[in-house]
Design an enzyme around this catalytic site. Structure first.
Site, PDB file in Angstrom:
ATOM      1  CG  HIS A 193      14.050  -1.489  -1.270  1.00 14.31           C
ATOM      2  ND1 HIS A 193      14.253  -2.729  -0.679  1.00 14.31           N
ATOM      3  CD2 HIS A 193      12.719  -1.244  -1.172  1.00 14.31           C
ATOM      4  CE1 HIS A 193      13.094  -3.206  -0.256  1.00 14.31           C
ATOM      5  NE2 HIS A 193      12.145  -2.335  -0.545  1.00 14.31           N
TER       6      HIS A 193
ATOM      7  CD  GLU B  58      10.541   2.668  -1.232  1.00 12.99           C
ATOM      8  OE1 GLU B  58       9.599   1.939  -1.608  1.00 12.99           O
ATOM      9  OE2 GLU B  58      11.117   2.496  -0.151  1.00 12.99           O
TER      10      GLU B  58
ATOM     11  CG  ASP C  62       8.976  -4.338   0.851  1.00 17.48           C
ATOM     12  OD1 ASP C  62       8.242  -3.394   0.522  1.00 17.48           O
ATOM     13  OD2 ASP C  62      10.186  -4.391   0.579  1.00 17.48           O
TER      14      ASP C  62
ATOM     15  CG  HIS D 269       8.865  -1.784  -4.105  1.00 21.54           C
ATOM     16  ND1 HIS D 269       8.537  -3.117  -3.985  1.00 21.54           N
ATOM     17  CD2 HIS D 269       9.608  -1.498  -2.990  1.00 21.54           C
ATOM     18  CE1 HIS D 269       9.023  -3.610  -2.856  1.00 21.54           C
ATOM     19  NE2 HIS D 269       9.684  -2.649  -2.228  1.00 21.54           N
TER      20      HIS D 269
END
Lengths: 79, 155
Positions: free
Chosen positions: B93, B29, B104, B91
Site C-alpha cells: 500500500h 502496488e 482487500d 502486496h
C-alpha cells in the site's frame, strides 16, 4: 467423462460429468463444475493446460486446475 | 478486523526484499506469493521460506493489485517443486493504510492464508489471516491480525 479438478492449495476432486446438474444447458459448463465443489466464478479461475478458460463454456477436458484469485488494493478516490 | 493468536514466521532477509520491492515499485502496488510451511489452525504458526515476486497486472496498479492466473500457476508449481506450501501472499500500500483495505476484504479469496501488507506511508509491515464466514453467514468473513515473528524467536 470423469474429470479431475485440482483446486490449488486445497483438495483434488474426481467428478463424473454425467452426474453434474446443469443450468438448463445440454452439457455441463465449467461454472456447473465449480458449483458442484461449492466455488464461485467470482473467486476463482479455471485453467486447462495452464491457460484460463471461459467459465460458461462446456467442459471438454478431463483435467482442470482451479485457482483462487489473488487480488485486492488500497483505498482510492472511489473507495 | 480482529486479532488472533496465529503467527507468521518471516526471515528478516525476506521482509527486507519485499520492503525494497515496495519502495522500488512506488507509486504502484507490488505483489507476490509466500512459500514455506503452512499451518491453517486458529493459533497456527506458518513459516515463510521464500518469496516469489509477481507482476501486478491490475488495470489501475497504483491502487489495485492482481496476479494473472497463468503466472500464479507457474509460481505455485515452482514453489511446490521446492517442497514448499502456499503460505500466503503479499502486496504493498504505497500510501497506506498499514492494514487491509475494504477492497482487500472484498476481494480476499484464500481462507486461512496469510496476507502480508507493506505500507510505505506510514512505513509498517503487518500480516493478516483471511477467515471466511460460513455459507450461511458470509458477513462473518474477516481479516484477523497475526503476529510476525523472526525465525529464531520461540513462542
Amino acid at each position: 467423462m470423469r474429470v479431475t479438478v485440482d483446486v490449488k492449495g486445497e483438495d483434488t476432486h474426481e467428478i463424473d460429468l454425467e452426474s453434474v446438474p446443469t443450468d438448463g444447458d445440454a452439457e455441463p459448463t465449467y461454472q456447473d463444475l465449480l458449483c458442484e465443489i461449492e466455488l464461485s466464478p467470482h473467486e476463482v479461475s479455471v485453467l486447462v493446460d495452464g491457460r484460463p478458460v471461459p467459465e460458461d463454456q462446456p467442459v471438454d477436458s478431463a483435467e482442470l486446475t482451479v485457482l483462487r484469485l489473488i487480488k485486492g488494493g488500497s483505498p482510492s478516490a472511489g473507495g | 478486523m480482529t486479532g488472533s493468536t496465529a503467527e507468521l514466521v518471516v526471515p528478516e532477509a525476506i521482509r527486507d526484499e519485499i520492503l525494497e520491492r515496495a519502495r522500488d515499485g512506488r507509486p504502484e502496488e507490488i505483489c507476490g506469493i509466500l512459500g514455506g510451511e503452512y499451518d491453517p489452525a486458529p493459533d497456527g504458526r506458518s513459516r515463510v521460506r521464500s518469496q516469489y515476486p509477481a507482476e501486478n497486472v491490475a488495470e489501475t496498479p497504483r491502487t489495485r493489485y492482481r496476479i494473472a492466473p497463468e503466472e500464479q500457476l507457474e509460481l505455485f508449481e515452482r514453489l511446490e517443486g521446492r517442497g514448499e506450501e502456499i503460505v500466503g501472499f503479499y502486496h504493498s500500500h504505497p500510501r497506506g493504510p498499514p492494514r487491509p483495505s475494504e477492497t482487500d476484504a472484498k476481494r480476499a479469496t484464500w481462507p486461512d492464508r496469510s496476507y502480508l501488507i507493506v505500507s510505505l506511508e506510514p512505513r509498517a509491515v503487518s500480516a493478516w489471516r483471511w477467515r471466511a464466514g460460513s455459507e450461511c453467514d458470509a458477513t462473518a468473513s474477516r481479516f484477523e491480525r497475526e503476529r510476525i515473528v523472526r525465525p529464531d524467536r520461540r513462542r
